[in-house]
Design an enzyme around this catalytic site. Structure first.
Site, PDB file in Angstrom:
ATOM      1  N   GLU A  72      26.332  40.872  44.876  1.00  0.00           N
ATOM      2  CA  GLU A  72      27.759  40.565  44.690  1.00  0.00           C
ATOM      3  C   GLU A  72      28.513  41.801  45.118  1.00  0.00           C
ATOM      4  O   GLU A  72      28.340  42.871  44.532  1.00  0.00           O
ATOM      5  CB  GLU A  72      28.052  40.251  43.224  1.00  0.00           C
ATOM      6  CG  GLU A  72      27.363  38.998  42.718  1.00  0.00           C
ATOM      7  CD  GLU A  72      27.796  37.745  43.442  1.00  0.00           C
ATOM      8  OE1 GLU A  72      28.925  37.726  43.972  1.00  0.00           O
ATOM      9  OE2 GLU A  72      26.998  36.794  43.490  1.00  0.00           O
ATOM     10  N   CYS A 100      36.561  43.788  41.200  1.00  0.00           N
ATOM     11  CA  CYS A 100      36.146  43.063  42.407  1.00  0.00           C
ATOM     12  C   CYS A 100      37.122  41.939  42.721  1.00  0.00           C
ATOM     13  O   CYS A 100      37.147  41.435  43.839  1.00  0.00           O
ATOM     14  CB  CYS A 100      34.732  42.528  42.233  1.00  0.00           C
ATOM     15  SG  CYS A 100      34.515  41.664  40.671  1.00  0.00           S
TER      16      CYS A 100
END
Ligand code: NAP
Length: 530
Positions: free
Chosen positions: A265, A302
């Protein structure tokens, strides 16, 4: 209170590694913290061997014992009390309120995994019974389920030291599926890693499990990470962090004699689209709320909104710029991330296509000696420049956002189709924008894992319907999520059993259905026995 040792933990034994020394830094005070040493290849080998030895017993725990183990981990994290918060705050500067919330999210997600492990519902059992009379060929009895994959290597990110750290979602979902885990601790917060290793060690002892179920290798060298990924006993990797780190790990895994899955990720710019109608209606309040979202956590999420797509609207851009400048400067997680932020802004400006909007330029230049506290930055560019230069899509991790000004709705659609993979995309619109919104949704479904309406991407709800992952470069595998209970499916593989005697089948596939789980039986979902 636990006495920190600056050591690594291999299968329950605290070891003093003998590799190169490294130190984390308190980002708020710039004080260098206790010295740690890098683990060596021999330590990787010991941890992986112990993990392999622990695998058979751990993967065959009963659902109740397995769930109790996960609950014990959550309890041992809670038992660390304020020490965990204070140690982590010293290493990350994230602040006690934020860390308290993140600890709750982390123990909450562990308990959610315990629930699905207890009721054995995650295995996706599927049964097609035999049809011996079928012509021209008899149909065999076929049954399949998900099984754990084997020892998993985990790399956590610096910005979520709990939720994506040593005992974060990757580790817990791998353990929940029945896999031993070896963590390469993030070098920005080694004492936090050590506290988590202590907590899980206690849970392992309490539940009388093989100690090889978990090891923590501390270090900050690329060879250590690569040795862990390339170790022949490593069966899968969970990674959360930068695109450059994730890509290096994907490439190392692909070059192995036996390639293994890497669930990475990585970074994302999380585009947000604001229509003219919505800005006419509530442009000022949206600009202020947007500034808060970009500055939240000093932009080190993020899901931080890194690209804002609008049609020319000076009033919105000016309010955004004023609000960003008015937001207090935050503290970056470490000097490397601070320097990378300054460099990222410089690179955008160097394209010649990007202009400063707020008064950040002067502040940024004076930040060169203090990259840990940079200004909040608003930049802008034209849609045409954005479409021609993919560099403008690269994540600049920190408190910055780039406004892309379009001429018309058609350019909105062009921009949406030009995006690389992202974790999220957001649309702010009114009822008058139905045609444009439908067009955007169709395009963005191809580009992102989560589409948000009239909200902000920061703040990730942890629940079964969450999707945290997107097409590359947001993630290495867009068909999985790293947040929510479905994250467990990453660290599994499918095994089918053909014409297998009842007593040799896994319990979840036996006719009696001892755990009363919902199974697909001859195409129909049912929790009945057969
Ligand atoms: P990072 O620098 O990539 O570090 C993550 C881990 O990877 C560390 O253990 C690091 O160890 C290792 N690593 C980094 N580069 C490597 C390389 N070239 N070879 C081998 N190992 C390497 O990430 P970070 O700066 O801590 O985290 C911030 C980034 O994470 C941002 O881009 C953010 O968007 C992203 N993030 C994404 C998510 C998500 O769910 N998508 C969540 C949180 C954060 P060393 O430092 O020892 O090299």
């Amino acid at each position: 209170m636990y006495k920190l040792t600056q050591n690594s933990s291999i299968a329950g034994n605290w070891i003093s590694p003998t590799g190169e020394a490294f130190q984390a830094q308190n980002p708020a005070t710039q004080e260098l913290l206790a010295e740690h040493k890098n683990c060596l290849e021999s330590d990787v080998n010991s941890a992986m061997k112990a993990a392999q030895q622990a695998f058979p017993a751990f993967s065959q725990l009963s659902p109740a014992d397995h769930a109790n183990f996960l609950i014990a981990i959550a309890e041992e994290i809670e038992a660390l009390g304020d020490q965990l918060l204070e140690v982590c705050n010293q290493e990350t500067g994230l602040g006690l309120p934020r860390l308290t919330g993140e600890r709750g999210r982390t123990t909450g997600q562990i308990k959610a995994f315990a629930e699905i492990v207890k009721n054995a519902s995650w295995v996706q059992a599927s049964i097609d019974t035999a049809e011996p009379e079928r012509a021209p060929l008899p149909k065999p009895d076929l049954r399949k389920i998900l099984k754990p994959i084997g020892p998993v290597a985990v790399f956590g990110a610096s910005n979520f030291p709990f939720a994506f750290g040593t005992l974060g979602g990757d580790t817990i979902s791998a353990l929940a599926a029945g896999n031993p885990v070896v963590v390469k601790g993030h070098p920005s917060h080694p004492a936090t890693n050590e506290l988590f290793a202590y907590a899980i060690g206690k849970a392992i002892s309490r539940c009388e499990l093989p100690q090889g179920v978990f090891s923590l290798l501390q270090g900050n060298t690329i060879p250590l990470s690569v040795q862990l990924v390339c170790h022949p006993l490593t069966e899968a990797v969970g990674f959360t962090g930068s695109l450059s780190g994730g890509r290096a790990i994907m490439d190392a895994a692909a070059k192995r004699a036996k390639p293994i899955p890497v669930f990475a990720e990585m970074g994302s710019v999380n585009p947000m689209f604001f229509t003219n109608n919505v800005l006419a209606q509530s442009g000022e309040s949206l600009a202020k709320a947007l500034a808060d979202s970009v500055c939240m956590g000093t932009g080190q999420f993020c899901t931080s909104p890194g690209v804002i797509v609008i049609q020319m609207n000076d009033s919105f851009v000016n309010t955004l710029a004023e609000s960003m400048s008015a937001n207090a400067k935050g503290t970056m997680l470490n000097a490397g991330i601070g320097q990378a932020f300054l460099k990222g802004i410089e690179q955008l400006i160097a394209t010649g296509e990007v202009e400063w909007v707020n008064q950040a330029q002067e502040n940024l230049e004076s930040s060169i000696n203090n990259a840990l506290q940079p200004p909040n930055v608003v930049l802008k560019t034209s849609a045409q420049a954005f479409l021609q230069n993919t560099q403008l899509q690269h994540e600049v991790f920190g408190p910055a956002t780039l406004v892309v000004e379009c001429d018309d709705d058609a350019q909105f659609a062009q921009i949406a189709s030009a995006f690389e993979g992202n974790l999220t995309a957001t649309i702010h619109a009114t009822d008058k924008d139905t045609y444009l919104v439908k067009q955007l949704v169709t395009l963005l479904e191809q580009k992102v894992g989560r589409i948000i309406f009239n909200g902000f991407p920061t703040g990730v709800e942890v629940c079964g319907s969450q999707q945290h992952g997107g097409p590359y470069p947001a993630s290495s595998n867009a068909s999985t999520t790293s947040v929510g209970i479905d994250a467990i499916h990453r660290f599994t593989r499918v095994v089918a059993y053909q014409n297998t005697p009842e007593q040799l089948l896994p319990a979840e596939l036996q006719n009696v259905n001892p755990y009363k789980i919902v199974r697909r039986v001859n195409g129909e979902f049912s929790s009945q026995s057969i």
